[in-house]
Design a protein around this motif. Structure first.
Motif, PDB file in Angstrom:
ATOM      1  N   SER A 175     -32.014 -20.322 -10.583  1.00  0.00           N
ATOM      2  CA  SER A 175     -32.761 -20.400  -9.323  1.00  0.00           C
ATOM      3  C   SER A 175     -32.636 -19.089  -8.570  1.00  0.00           C
ATOM      4  O   SER A 175     -33.619 -18.556  -8.033  1.00  0.00           O
ATOM      5  CB  SER A 175     -32.242 -21.551  -8.456  1.00  0.00           C
ATOM      6  N   LEU A 176     -31.417 -18.551  -8.516  1.00  0.00           N
ATOM      7  CA  LEU A 176     -31.200 -17.263  -7.855  1.00  0.00           C
ATOM      8  C   LEU A 176     -31.943 -16.147  -8.590  1.00  0.00           C
ATOM      9  O   LEU A 176     -32.555 -15.272  -7.964  1.00  0.00           O
ATOM     10  CB  LEU A 176     -29.704 -16.952  -7.794  1.00  0.00           C
ATOM     11  N   LEU A 177     -31.891 -16.199  -9.926  1.00  0.00           N
ATOM     12  CA  LEU A 177     -32.613 -15.203 -10.712  1.00  0.00           C
ATOM     13  C   LEU A 177     -34.120 -15.300 -10.472  1.00  0.00           C
ATOM     14  O   LEU A 177     -34.808 -14.283 -10.340  1.00  0.00           O
ATOM     15  CB  LEU A 177     -32.313 -15.393 -12.208  1.00  0.00           C
ATOM     16  N   SER A 178     -34.619 -16.536 -10.404  1.00  0.00           N
ATOM     17  CA  SER A 178     -36.066 -16.725 -10.247  1.00  0.00           C
ATOM     18  C   SER A 178     -36.550 -16.243  -8.886  1.00  0.00           C
ATOM     19  O   SER A 178     -37.659 -15.707  -8.777  1.00  0.00           O
ATOM     20  CB  SER A 178     -36.438 -18.201 -10.448  1.00  0.00           C
ATOM     21  N   PHE A 179     -35.729 -16.433  -7.845  1.00  0.00           N
ATOM     22  CA  PHE A 179     -36.101 -15.923  -6.523  1.00  0.00           C
ATOM     23  C   PHE A 179     -36.299 -14.413  -6.582  1.00  0.00           C
ATOM     24  O   PHE A 179     -37.311 -13.881  -6.103  1.00  0.00           O
ATOM     25  CB  PHE A 179     -35.017 -16.261  -5.488  1.00  0.00           C
ATOM     26  N   THR A 180     -35.332 -13.723  -7.161  1.00  0.00           N
ATOM     27  CA  THR A 180     -35.410 -12.269  -7.257  1.00  0.00           C
ATOM     28  C   THR A 180     -36.534 -11.848  -8.192  1.00  0.00           C
ATOM     29  O   THR A 180     -37.225 -10.853  -7.934  1.00  0.00           O
ATOM     30  CB  THR A 180     -34.070 -11.697  -7.760  1.00  0.00           C
ATOM     31  N   ALA A 181     -36.749 -12.611  -9.262  1.00  0.00           N
ATOM     32  CA  ALA A 181     -37.825 -12.308 -10.203  1.00  0.00           C
ATOM     33  C   ALA A 181     -39.187 -12.418  -9.532  1.00  0.00           C
ATOM     34  O   ALA A 181     -40.063 -11.573  -9.740  1.00  0.00           O
ATOM     35  CB  ALA A 181     -37.750 -13.263 -11.400  1.00  0.00           C
ATOM     36  N   ILE A 182     -39.381 -13.457  -8.723  1.00  0.00           N
ATOM     37  CA  ILE A 182     -40.643 -13.646  -8.028  1.00  0.00           C
ATOM     38  C   ILE A 182     -40.881 -12.515  -7.018  1.00  0.00           C
ATOM     39  O   ILE A 182     -42.005 -12.019  -6.871  1.00  0.00           O
ATOM     40  CB  ILE A 182     -40.681 -15.011  -7.313  1.00  0.00           C
ATOM     41  N   VAL A 183     -39.812 -12.118  -6.334  1.00  0.00           N
ATOM     42  CA  VAL A 183     -39.942 -11.003  -5.380  1.00  0.00           C
ATOM     43  C   VAL A 183     -40.311  -9.720  -6.129  1.00  0.00           C
ATOM     44  O   VAL A 183     -41.190  -8.958  -5.683  1.00  0.00           O
ATOM     45  CB  VAL A 183     -38.639 -10.793  -4.583  1.00  0.00           C
ATOM     46  N   ARG A 184     -39.655  -9.498  -7.249  1.00  0.00           N
ATOM     47  CA  ARG A 184     -39.940  -8.303  -8.051  1.00  0.00           C
ATOM     48  C   ARG A 184     -41.383  -8.339  -8.572  1.00  0.00           C
ATOM     49  O   ARG A 184     -42.081  -7.324  -8.573  1.00  0.00           O
ATOM     50  CB  ARG A 184     -38.954  -8.217  -9.225  1.00  0.00           C
ATOM     51  N   TYR A 185     -41.813  -9.514  -8.974  1.00  0.00           N
ATOM     52  CA  TYR A 185     -43.197  -9.686  -9.422  1.00  0.00           C
ATOM     53  C   TYR A 185     -44.174  -9.444  -8.275  1.00  0.00           C
ATOM     54  O   TYR A 185     -45.204  -8.781  -8.437  1.00  0.00           O
ATOM     55  CB  TYR A 185     -43.383 -11.096  -9.990  1.00  0.00           C
ATOM     56  N   ALA A 186     -43.853  -9.999  -7.102  1.00  0.00           N
ATOM     57  CA  ALA A 186     -44.719  -9.818  -5.934  1.00  0.00           C
ATOM     58  C   ALA A 186     -44.859  -8.346  -5.578  1.00  0.00           C
ATOM     59  O   ALA A 186     -45.952  -7.876  -5.249  1.00  0.00           O
ATOM     60  CB  ALA A 186     -44.155 -10.596  -4.742  1.00  0.00           C
ATOM     61  N   LYS A 187     -43.758  -7.634  -5.656  1.00  0.00           N
ATOM     62  CA  LYS A 187     -43.763  -6.218  -5.279  1.00  0.00           C
ATOM     63  C   LYS A 187     -44.555  -5.369  -6.264  1.00  0.00           C
ATOM     64  O   LYS A 187     -45.308  -4.476  -5.868  1.00  0.00           O
ATOM     65  CB  LYS A 187     -42.315  -5.706  -5.191  1.00  0.00           C
ATOM     66  N   THR A 188     -44.410  -5.651  -7.558  1.00  0.00           N
ATOM     67  CA  THR A 188     -45.022  -4.811  -8.589  1.00  0.00           C
ATOM     68  C   THR A 188     -46.360  -5.346  -9.093  1.00  0.00           C
ATOM     69  O   THR A 188     -47.174  -4.592  -9.619  1.00  0.00           O
ATOM     70  CB  THR A 188     -44.077  -4.675  -9.794  1.00  0.00           C
ATOM     71  N   GLY A 189     -46.570  -6.674  -8.960  1.00  0.00           N
ATOM     72  CA  GLY A 189     -47.781  -7.288  -9.493  1.00  0.00           C
ATOM     73  C   GLY A 189     -47.721  -7.502 -10.992  1.00  0.00           C
ATOM     74  O   GLY A 189     -48.689  -7.944 -11.613  1.00  0.00           O
ATOM     75  N   GLY A 208     -26.882  -8.537  -2.452  1.00  0.00           N
ATOM     76  CA  GLY A 208     -25.622  -9.272  -2.329  1.00  0.00           C
ATOM     77  C   GLY A 208     -25.860 -10.743  -2.626  1.00  0.00           C
ATOM     78  O   GLY A 208     -26.644 -11.392  -1.926  1.00  0.00           O
ATOM     79  N   VAL A 209     -25.210 -11.246  -3.681  1.00  0.00           N
ATOM     80  CA  VAL A 209     -25.426 -12.633  -4.096  1.00  0.00           C
ATOM     81  C   VAL A 209     -25.067 -13.602  -2.967  1.00  0.00           C
ATOM     82  O   VAL A 209     -25.794 -14.555  -2.696  1.00  0.00           O
ATOM     83  CB  VAL A 209     -24.597 -12.964  -5.362  1.00  0.00           C
ATOM     84  N   LEU A 210     -23.945 -13.343  -2.293  1.00  0.00           N
ATOM     85  CA  LEU A 210     -23.524 -14.208  -1.193  1.00  0.00           C
ATOM     86  C   LEU A 210     -24.554 -14.171  -0.065  1.00  0.00           C
ATOM     87  O   LEU A 210     -24.881 -15.210   0.527  1.00  0.00           O
ATOM     88  CB  LEU A 210     -22.151 -13.781  -0.670  1.00  0.00           C
ATOM     89  N   ASN A 211     -25.079 -12.991   0.209  1.00  0.00           N
ATOM     90  CA  ASN A 211     -26.095 -12.842   1.249  1.00  0.00           C
ATOM     91  C   ASN A 211     -27.353 -13.635   0.894  1.00  0.00           C
ATOM     92  O   ASN A 211     -27.969 -14.289   1.757  1.00  0.00           O
ATOM     93  CB  ASN A 211     -26.443 -11.362   1.415  1.00  0.00           C
ATOM     94  N   ILE A 212     -27.737 -13.603  -0.378  1.00  0.00           N
ATOM     95  CA  ILE A 212     -28.906 -14.356  -0.843  1.00  0.00           C
ATOM     96  C   ILE A 212     -28.685 -15.845  -0.649  1.00  0.00           C
ATOM     97  O   ILE A 212     -29.540 -16.563  -0.116  1.00  0.00           O
ATOM     98  CB  ILE A 212     -29.204 -14.054  -2.324  1.00  0.00           C
ATOM     99  N   ILE A 213     -27.512 -16.322  -1.076  1.00  0.00           N
ATOM    100  CA  ILE A 213     -27.205 -17.748  -0.996  1.00  0.00           C
ATOM    101  C   ILE A 213     -27.204 -18.230   0.455  1.00  0.00           C
ATOM    102  O   ILE A 213     -27.814 -19.248   0.787  1.00  0.00           O
ATOM    103  CB  ILE A 213     -25.846 -18.047  -1.663  1.00  0.00           C
ATOM    104  N   VAL A 214     -26.503 -17.491   1.331  1.00  0.00           N
ATOM    105  CA  VAL A 214     -26.413 -17.877   2.742  1.00  0.00           C
ATOM    106  C   VAL A 214     -27.794 -17.889   3.391  1.00  0.00           C
ATOM    107  O   VAL A 214     -28.164 -18.834   4.099  1.00  0.00           O
ATOM    108  CB  VAL A 214     -25.475 -16.923   3.517  1.00  0.00           C
ATOM    109  N   THR A 215     -28.573 -16.849   3.123  1.00  0.00           N
ATOM    110  CA  THR A 215     -29.914 -16.754   3.721  1.00  0.00           C
ATOM    111  C   THR A 215     -30.806 -17.892   3.236  1.00  0.00           C
ATOM    112  O   THR A 215     -31.530 -18.511   4.038  1.00  0.00           O
ATOM    113  CB  THR A 215     -30.569 -15.408   3.371  1.00  0.00           C
TER     114      THR A 215
END
Length: 269
Positions: A175-189, A208-215
């Protein structure tokens, strides 16, 4: 940008352009018609099939638009993006495929673990033992349980525990990987960029993994509270559901995607 500033920005963001916000709201209503119309007693199969097709098409457009919102968050854009139906439809399809990939990988691994640990085989033995007991005249749960080999029950319990633990851990990780993957996809297309695990891990490390989780926890808690408000509004006879869908759901979606985009803004700037 700290968490408080990020949340305040994301809350104000959906209504910084009323015209674009209302257009997005209209899309959400159109997307929801396949579930709303039958609830009012319309049971025509042709109408329902057409509405379902419209829902699927519009859902991809909505998802693509949210991907554009995500990209805007990473780039510091302050207003809602213009709607491009074809572009956002394609973006939505690619995003859905990416999400499916990140769902399938942990699912396959979990199924392999379940099979290797004996979950399926022990469950099958338990079922057959129970059926055999009933065929022999067992009439209550105690008699049926007595007929099931204790070794099968022990194997099933152990396998279930192991499978659940591994499944939950994998779900959280992917789930954490997919969030970052979607953001990376959004940025690059590029969908391929959403599968570059090494680069995704680097991005996560920068944020920061902890920052991602908390946010994400804060974002989901706020979204849940807003959903509860929508639920209360939905209790208003006749118009409550439309008010909730027309205003509440679009606001929550834009808020969430904007907040996630802002979370990763420093990575790409």
């Amino acid at each position: 940008m700290d968490l408080r500033e990020m949340i305040m920005d994301a809350i104000k963001y959906p209504i910084n352009d009323n015209r674009k916000f209302l257009i997005f709201c209209a899309l959400i209503v159109i997307m929801s018609l396949s579930s709303i119309v039958p609830s009012y007693g319309v049971k025509n199969d042709t109408i329902n099939m057409v509405l379902t097709l419209i829902t699927i098409i519009v859902a991809f457009v909505v998802l693509g638009y949210l991907i554009e919102v995500l990209k805007g968050g990473t780039e510091g854009e302050t207003t809602l993006p213009d709607l491009d139906y074809v572009k956002h439809f394609i973006l939505g399809i690619k995003a859905m495929i990416l999400d499916i990939i990140y769902f399938i990988i942990p699912l396959i691994i979990t199924l392999v673990v379940a099979s290797a640990s004996g979950l399926f085989s022990s469950f099958t033995k338990i079922v057959y033992s129970a059926i055999g007991a009933m065929e022999k005249g067992a009439e209550n749960a105690t008699a049926i349980m007595a007929a099931i080999p204790k070794s099968s029950i022990a194997t099933f319990n152990n396998a279930l525990t192991v499978t659940l633990v591994i499944g939950i851990v994998l779900f959280v990780i992917f789930s954490l990987l997919s969030f970052t993957a979607i953001v990376r996809y959004a940025k690059t297309g590029s969908g391929i960029e959403g599968l570059r695990f090494r680069e995704i891990l680097k991005d996560m490390q920068k944020v920061g993994v902890l920052n991602i989780i908390v946010t994400l926890i804060v974002i989901y808690v706020i979204a849940l509270l807003l959903t509860l408000v929508i639920g209360v509004i939905g209790l208003i006879p006749y118009i409550g559901v439309f008010i909730g869908i027309f205003l509440g759901v679009p606001f929550i979606l834009l808020f969430m995607y904007r907040a996630v985009g802002l979370l990763y803004a420093d990575v790409y700037n």
